[in-house]
Write an enzyme that holds these catalytic residues in place. Structure first.
Site, short mmCIF file in Angstrom:
data_model
loop_
_atom_site.label_atom_id
_atom_site.label_comp_id
_atom_site.label_asym_id
_atom_site.label_seq_id
_atom_site.Cartn_x
_atom_site.Cartn_y
_atom_site.Cartn_z
N CYS A 118 -19.40 21.01 7.00
CA CYS A 118 -20.90 21.18 6.97
C CYS A 118 -21.65 19.87 7.63
CB CYS A 118 -21.05 21.19 5.49
SG CYS A 118 -20.54 22.53 4.50
N ARG A 147 -21.70 22.06 14.99
CA ARG A 147 -20.61 22.07 13.86
C ARG A 147 -20.26 23.51 13.47
NH1 ARG A 147 -19.08 17.04 11.68
NH2 ARG A 147 -18.59 17.96 9.97
N TRP A 201 -21.60 25.31 5.66
CA TRP A 201 -20.49 26.36 5.93
C TRP A 201 -19.84 26.76 4.73
CZ3 TRP A 201 -18.63 28.24 10.65
CH2 TRP A 201 -17.27 28.64 10.79
N ASN A 258 -20.57 18.02 1.17
CA ASN A 258 -19.65 18.65 2.16
C ASN A 258 -18.13 18.31 1.22
OD1 ASN A 258 -21.47 18.83 3.84
ND2 ASN A 258 -20.73 17.35 5.41
N GLY A 259 -17.29 19.42 1.32
CA GLY A 259 -16.04 19.37 0.82
C GLY A 259 -15.66 20.61 -0.27
N GLU A 266 3.05 31.47 21.50
CA GLU A 266 1.77 30.66 21.25
C GLU A 266 1.77 29.58 22.39
OE1 GLU A 266 -1.65 29.26 19.68
OE2 GLU A 266 -0.98 31.27 19.69
N LYS A 291 -1.50 29.48 25.08
CA LYS A 291 -2.62 28.26 25.21
C LYS A 291 -2.35 28.07 26.59
CE LYS A 291 -3.92 27.98 21.17
NZ LYS A 291 -4.04 29.39 21.46
N GLU A 343 -4.36 30.68 28.69
CA GLU A 343 -5.77 30.94 28.47
C GLU A 343 -6.63 29.88 29.20
OE1 GLU A 343 -6.52 32.43 23.77
OE2 GLU A 343 -5.42 30.62 24.05
N HIS A 396 18.72 39.58 29.83
CA HIS A 396 18.57 40.84 30.11
C HIS A 396 17.30 41.08 30.87
CE1 HIS A 396 21.32 41.88 26.57
NE2 HIS A 396 21.17 40.88 26.17
N LYS A 418 -14.88 33.78 21.90
CA LYS A 418 -14.30 33.12 20.58
C LYS A 418 -14.00 34.06 19.63
CE LYS A 418 -13.18 29.88 17.94
NZ LYS A 418 -11.71 29.10 18.21
#
Length: 622
Positions: free
Chosen positions: A2, A29, A79, A105-106, A495, A499, A502, A518, A617
């Protein structure tokens, strides 16, 4: 997560414009609602809150009685973590009397017990948020033990709080006072002439001042037009030195980093701490999100699990397969959502479906999970976005708490997704009697160490001894790179390859190490290097054997290995070391140098790191 903005200054200032402009500079943010509270020169606390964009809030202020002139005010972009995004749950939150107003926030871990206690004392709650507890808790101390001293009231109240917070508080009775407090959440002070500022991030106040004090854990700050004072929780004075900020506004939004992606890679220790916060306590597992499913008996007859996901979330699901099968002894299938929705899956009440989607809006995942629900399958959602579409299809939701991720490629949400799935795996292992309390403690203690271990990797990468960026520059002109791993190292390799492709547009593929011979080994030569995930594991010797096969074909080998492994130098040309941890948890460490490697390759190639071509996104269409 937030955003917070606060101001205290001279009589007649256009506080509303300062707050709205500050909030707009925190939009990067991410948020789902916004609000402001301004104490006007007539002594009225003007409160405006709206779900959605800041433009909704600005319109509401303009269409109502705009509190242009004031002396003190606070603003917030939310958020959501507790409660849906709507006007009532938006901050700021007033107390019962309307005297005090709070933004936060939190996450307040013990908000349930505090809320029950405060309601029993006569306090009336209007929102679903954990944050409103703070308004009433401060109210109780303000009109009680603190005797209308706002700073003392905050000090006393937050000593009752468990969790993380950055807060700002104002009182109708103190038009020249703004109080802030920090614990595990960012909060800064901006120093001005006859006015002071409080914010969660530098961009919110950069237009007004470049003299910044960064508050530390446990700091309480009292701001008045003529100056500030900082104490600890017990009221002891503290000295914090100001810093001169020389960034421009765009750089400030990125925290001084050149791209959001590298900023978010560096935010992973904090993201992981938030993912674990409240879910691990004194070595014990506390997954309260699962209580409803447990009490409803939805887990009693589970015979198999299907993890449904896309992209990076699919790789997190592959890691989940390894650990859930090991810890809970339940067969697990991980399948891409696009395949699941069309494969006529055999699911029912005996099949637990786990949907992993950072946005909560991935179209293929949503359709597949709806099909599973229609066949009676219980569903757990793992997502970063409160009240997203997937949460309305789930029996339980494990929120990532990663905060907004601006870069298109997933970095900190991958780490948070994997950690949430680890916790779920431990929970299922515990419930089914396959993990003892001692084993649970061993894993949770190792999880607790991971944020600091990731920080060590990041610190090394930003030091003069960094080896990742030079290696990335050396490899940046190649056209293809292969990745291999075994066990949990295999999805780590997938992964790492994802990355790289991408953001650098280099062809990269991940393979199970044993599959090389193989067919895929035919692709290797002195212009196609191999990245091997070779951290300590029960299949370490097998991975080394595969590396030797590759080296015999003159391919350049890069290894991700465990600190202290000197023997790996005989088998690799370059090594990226990570700290030692339990084998099952190693992907969270091994993925970090792979992220950094991909980032630096992309930068060296001049690619648009934050917004790679052809990617979005959140994939909300098929």
């Amino acid at each position: 997560m937030c955003g917070i903005i606060g101001y205290v200054g001279s009589t007649g200032t256009d506080v509303t414009s300062i707050l709205l402009e500050g909030l707009s500079r925190l939009e990067y943010r991410g948020y789902d609602s916004a609000g402001i509270a301004v104490l006007t020169t007539t002594g009225v606390m003007a409160l405006h809150r709206r779900a959605g964009k800041i433009s909704n809030l600005a319109n509401a202020v303009s269409n109502g009685s705009r509190p242009d002139a004031g002396t003190v005010g606070i603003g917030h972009t939310r958020w959501a973590t507790h409660g849906r995004p709507n006007d009532i749950n938006a901050h700021p939150h007033p107390d019962c009397t309307g005297t005090l107003t709070v933004v936060h926030n939190g996450i307040i871990e013990n908000y349930v017990e505090l809320r029950q206690e405060l309601k029993a004392a006569g306090h009336i709650f209007k929102s679903e948020t954990d944050s409103e507890v703070l308004a009433h808790l401060i109210e109780q101390t303000y009109f009680g033990e603190a005797a209308h001293d706002l700073t003392a009231a905050v000090q006393l109240a937050i000593q009752r709080v468990k969790g993380s917070y950055s807060i700002a508080v104002i009182s109708q009775e103190h038009p020249d006072v703004l109080v802030g407090a920090r614990c595990a959440g960012p909060l800064i002070v901006g120093l001005g002439e006859h006015e002071q500022y409080l914010a969660s991030d530098i961009p919110a106040i950069l237009k007004h001042t470049r003299n910044i004090i960064i508050l530390e854990e446990g700091d309480i700050v009292t701001l008045r037009p003529e100056g500030i004072s900082i104490t600890d929780l017990q009221g002891h004075p503290l000295d914090r030195q100001p810093h001169l900020i020389e960034w421009d506004a765009e750089a400030a939004e990125k925290g001084g980093y050149p791209h959001f992606v590298i900023k978010e890679i560096n935010e992973q220790p904090d993201a992981l701490r938030r993912a674990l916060l409240g879910r691990i306590h004194n070595g014990q597992l506390n997954l309260s999100e699962m209580e409803h499913m447990q009490k409803a008996g939805l887990l009693e007859n589970i015979q198999r699990i299907i993890v449904v996901a896309c992209g990076t979330s699919f790789h997190a699901g592959l890691i989940a397969k390894y650990v859930i099968e090991r810890w809970a002894r339940i067969p697990v299938e991980t399948i891409t959502a696009a395949e699941f929705r069309y494969c006529d899956p055999i699911v029912g009440p005996e099949t637990l479906c786990i949907a992993v989607t950072q946005s909560g809006e991935t179209a293929d995942t949503l359709v597949g999970i709806r099909q599973a629900r229609e066949h009676g399958a219980p569903v757990i959602a793992v997502t970063n976005v409160v009240s997203s579409a997937i949460t309305r299809l789930a029996d339980a939701v494990l929120y990532l708490q990663a905060g907004p991720e601006i870069g298109v490629v997933a970095t900190k949400t991958f780490v948070s997704s994997v950690s949430a799935l680890y916790l779920l795996g431990l929970y299922l292992g515990q419930q089914r009697g396959h993990l003892t309390a001692e084993q649970i403690s061993t894993y949770t203690q190792a999880l607790d160490m991971l944020p600091e271990q990731i920080q060590r990797i990041l610190d090394q990468a930003s030091s003069a001894n960094d080896s990742i960026e030079p290696l990335a520059k050396k490899m940046s002109q190649l056209s293809s790179i292969m990745f291999i791993g075994r066990g949990v190292g295999y999805p780590t390799a997938l992964e790492g390859a994802l990355k790289l492709k991408e953001i650098s547009y280099i062809h990269a593929e991940g393979f199970p190490a044993g599959e090389l011979k193989h067919g895929s080994i035919a692709l290797l030569d002195n212009l196609t290097p191999l990245v091997a995930i070779a951290t300590q594991s029960h299949v370490y010797e097998k991975v080394v054997s595969n590396m030797q096969e590759v080296r015999a074909r003159d391919a350049h080998i890069i290894a991700v290995a465990t600190e202290g492994d000197e023997g790996i130098k005989e088998h690799a040309d370059d090594i990226m070391y990570v700290p030692a941890t339990l084998e099952e948890l190693s992907p969270l460490l091994a993925s970090v140098p792979l992220q950094l490697f991909a980032y630096h390759v992309a930068v060296a190639r001049g690619c648009n790191v934050d917004q790679p071509r052809n990617l979005a996104k959140s994939v909300t269409v098929e």
